[in-house]
Design a protein around this motif. Sequence first.
Motif, PDB file in Angstrom:
ATOM      1  N   GLN A  71       0.829  -1.215   0.000  1.00 52.79           N
ATOM      2  CA  GLN A  71       0.000   0.000   0.000  1.00 52.79           C
ATOM      3  C   GLN A  71       0.865   1.268   0.000  1.00 52.79           C
ATOM      4  O   GLN A  71       0.705   2.164   0.837  1.00 52.79           O
ATOM      5  N   LYS A  72       1.781   1.357  -0.943  1.00 54.15           N
ATOM      6  CA  LYS A  72       2.718   2.476  -0.928  1.00 54.15           C
ATOM      7  C   LYS A  72       2.045   3.819  -1.208  1.00 54.15           C
ATOM      8  O   LYS A  72       2.485   4.861  -0.728  1.00 54.15           O
ATOM      9  N   ARG A  73       0.957   3.817  -1.978  1.00 56.01           N
ATOM     10  CA  ARG A  73       0.260   5.083  -2.248  1.00 56.01           C
ATOM     11  C   ARG A  73      -0.358   5.631  -0.966  1.00 56.01           C
ATOM     12  O   ARG A  73      -0.344   6.831  -0.717  1.00 56.01           O
ATOM     13  N   LEU A  74      -0.904   4.736  -0.161  1.00 52.86           N
ATOM     14  CA  LEU A  74      -1.493   5.169   1.105  1.00 52.86           C
ATOM     15  C   LEU A  74      -0.402   5.615   2.074  1.00 52.86           C
ATOM     16  O   LEU A  74      -0.560   6.612   2.787  1.00 52.86           O
ATOM     17  N   LEU A  75       0.715   4.906   2.084  1.00 48.34           N
ATOM     18  CA  LEU A  75       1.819   5.275   2.965  1.00 48.34           C
ATOM     19  C   LEU A  75       2.379   6.639   2.597  1.00 48.34           C
ATOM     20  O   LEU A  75       2.730   7.446   3.469  1.00 48.34           O
ATOM     21  N   ALA A  76       2.445   6.914   1.288  1.00 46.30           N
ATOM     22  CA  ALA A  76       2.951   8.214   0.848  1.00 46.30           C
ATOM     23  C   ALA A  76       2.038   9.343   1.286  1.00 46.30           C
ATOM     24  O   ALA A  76       2.478  10.475   1.520  1.00 46.30           O
ATOM     25  N   LYS A  77       0.754   9.057   1.422  1.00 51.22           N
ATOM     26  CA  LYS A  77      -0.204  10.085   1.824  1.00 51.22           C
ATOM     27  C   LYS A  77      -0.201  10.301   3.326  1.00 51.22           C
ATOM     28  O   LYS A  77      -0.158  11.445   3.804  1.00 51.22           O
ATOM     29  N   SER A  78      -0.247   9.227   4.089  1.00 52.08           N
ATOM     30  CA  SER A  78      -0.366   9.369   5.541  1.00 52.08           C
ATOM     31  C   SER A  78       0.059   8.082   6.231  1.00 52.08           C
ATOM     32  O   SER A  78      -0.520   7.016   5.975  1.00 52.08           O
ATOM     33  N   PHE A  79       1.043   8.181   7.098  1.00 48.25           N
ATOM     34  CA  PHE A  79       1.471   6.988   7.845  1.00 48.25           C
ATOM     35  C   PHE A  79       0.363   6.518   8.782  1.00 48.25           C
ATOM     36  O   PHE A  79       0.145   5.326   8.960  1.00 48.25           O
ATOM     37  N   ARG A  80      -0.347   7.473   9.371  1.00 48.10           N
ATOM     38  CA  ARG A  80      -1.402   7.101  10.320  1.00 48.10           C
ATOM     39  C   ARG A  80      -2.510   6.312   9.625  1.00 48.10           C
ATOM     40  O   ARG A  80      -2.995   5.311  10.142  1.00 48.10           O
ATOM     41  N   ARG A  81      -2.904   6.750   8.445  1.00 51.45           N
ATOM     42  CA  ARG A  81      -3.950   6.037   7.702  1.00 51.45           C
ATOM     43  C   ARG A  81      -3.439   4.679   7.224  1.00 51.45           C
ATOM     44  O   ARG A  81      -4.164   3.688   7.214  1.00 51.45           O
ATOM     45  N   TRP A  82      -2.185   4.657   6.791  1.00 51.70           N
ATOM     46  CA  TRP A  82      -1.582   3.386   6.354  1.00 51.70           C
ATOM     47  C   TRP A  82      -1.555   2.410   7.526  1.00 51.70           C
ATOM     48  O   TRP A  82      -1.871   1.227   7.365  1.00 51.70           O
ATOM     49  N   LEU A  83      -1.196   2.892   8.705  1.00 50.07           N
ATOM     50  CA  LEU A  83      -1.142   2.036   9.880  1.00 50.07           C
ATOM     51  C   LEU A  83      -2.537   1.523  10.244  1.00 50.07           C
ATOM     52  O   LEU A  83      -2.726   0.326  10.518  1.00 50.07           O
TER      53      LEU A  83
END
Length: 574
Positions: A71-83
Amino acid sequence: MKILLAISLLVFLAGLLYRWRGWFSQGIQASGETVSFSTRLAAAGRGLLRTLSGASLIPLIKSLGADVILQKRLLAKSFRRWLAHGLILVGFLALLLMHGLGTGVSEFFFSGYYSALQPFLSLRNLFGLLVLLGLALALHRRLTDRPLRVKSLPSDWLAIGVVAAIIGSGFLLESVKISSYDAYRAMVDDYGDVADDAEELALETYWAAEQGLVPRQAIKPYDPELVEQGREISSRSCVECHAPATGAFVSFPLAKAFGPLASALGDKGVTAGLFYLHLLSCLALLAWLPFSKMFHVIAVPVSLLINGVLGFKKDPAEAANTLNRQSIGLSACTHCGACSELCSSLMFYESFQNDFILPSEKVQLLKQVAAGRPIDQATLNHLQRGLYICTSCDRCSTVCPSGINLRELFVSARYHLLGRGIPETSLLSHFSFPLAIARRFVNEHLQALKRLEAMFSQHFRKLADLGTLQLAAAPAEVGTESYRSCYTCQRCTNICPVVRLYDDPVQHLDLLPHQIIYSLGIGNKELAMGARMIWSCSTCYLCQEHCPNQVQLTDIFYRLKNAAVTTIESGGRA
């Protein structure tokens, strides 16, 4: 219960079939032409074959790892949301494989699985806790990101609520089973190796002291000798099937806290109630999944893989696959609001309070447009205004975790609505045609512009239509009286870059800048509103900056445009 499971499964499969058909039959096209289901399905099949048999296989594998799993696109946007997303996904998937799909699946993935033994007892609690932590992060974001224009629909809260109900009822059910005397009694009757009442009391005392049981005979403070005697009896008959309940590090404290209440209410009834709540929540999620935003667990990976192979902003080789990708992208939207947080039109949203200026809200309504569902005219008008306020900057597509090509969707939607005969007054500005789409939709744009110009010509009279000019009794109202200081030096007209474009500017613009000011001076605002000059104005402000009497020409042109649009939309006539 088997009947409910069968019904839920049938509804789930029917929903999948409905969604799958929608991928190849729904969509938003700018032109009125329709592409048949079979054509789109065939195009998708050819695209899939090309991917699996050619060099696209490598990008597919890379996209699977980077976009879908990590989910690198989500990680690039927000670590909190990725987590949060990762915690929910990993925890729920692990619980499903270990516990939710039955013993056969559990033993296939987890050798020697038995629910009350370690490490499975602790692992189930760990996976459930991961889901709850992820839900807490998601809930916190929904509650605190409102200033960032992340809107929450009832479906967003429902999705969180259903998952929370499944995990919460699972923890409570396990905790009541730990504290339940009825369950303990049944276990002793079936498997307990107790010789007499004294041993039975010792065993109950041990389970009450260390295993979370709410006892019937044992009394606090528990006798240490009885506890030790009970531990020995338990080791003879219970250890093979029951690890210490403290290993359930979430359920055990719950059992200590709520066990006495469950016992007072009746262990059997509470256990049965929680069991049905847990089971029905699971079945409800199964049946509801294809029809809800939870369908993204299927659609998002498909959308990401398609875009990973094709390129996130590149057109497919076949036009039909553009429509297929758009439909799959619409079903992949999770209404996360990432697009709205970075939208470059947010200042307009704050001014106009039109929810459809926000990309995330536009997508929700465009899903209904794509599906051909009826939408009232007022809502469509709001949607169209939101679409035209979009600057096509493409930030939304760049940050979308699901990889949806939102700019292509919004531009197609603009011309789709125009094709349905909904006029858009901002088209009269030559600068309404974004350079980013200059090679597409040219014909659609010009046709819509002609229809709109015809509409304006019906509402406003031209200078040539007037026999004489008369001085009105009251001055024109345009929010400023600066125009009254004009002495017709024509410097505004001479310096205007738009006027210089034409050999015969009056033919193309109706009135020149100084003539518009003059028409206001004699009180004929309607004549000024009908001039094409105000829509051709480039808003460069040269006229206003060079006016020797500080006439606010460009600002006046803005007000005249707004007044003209209001007149048209109210059905009035100048």
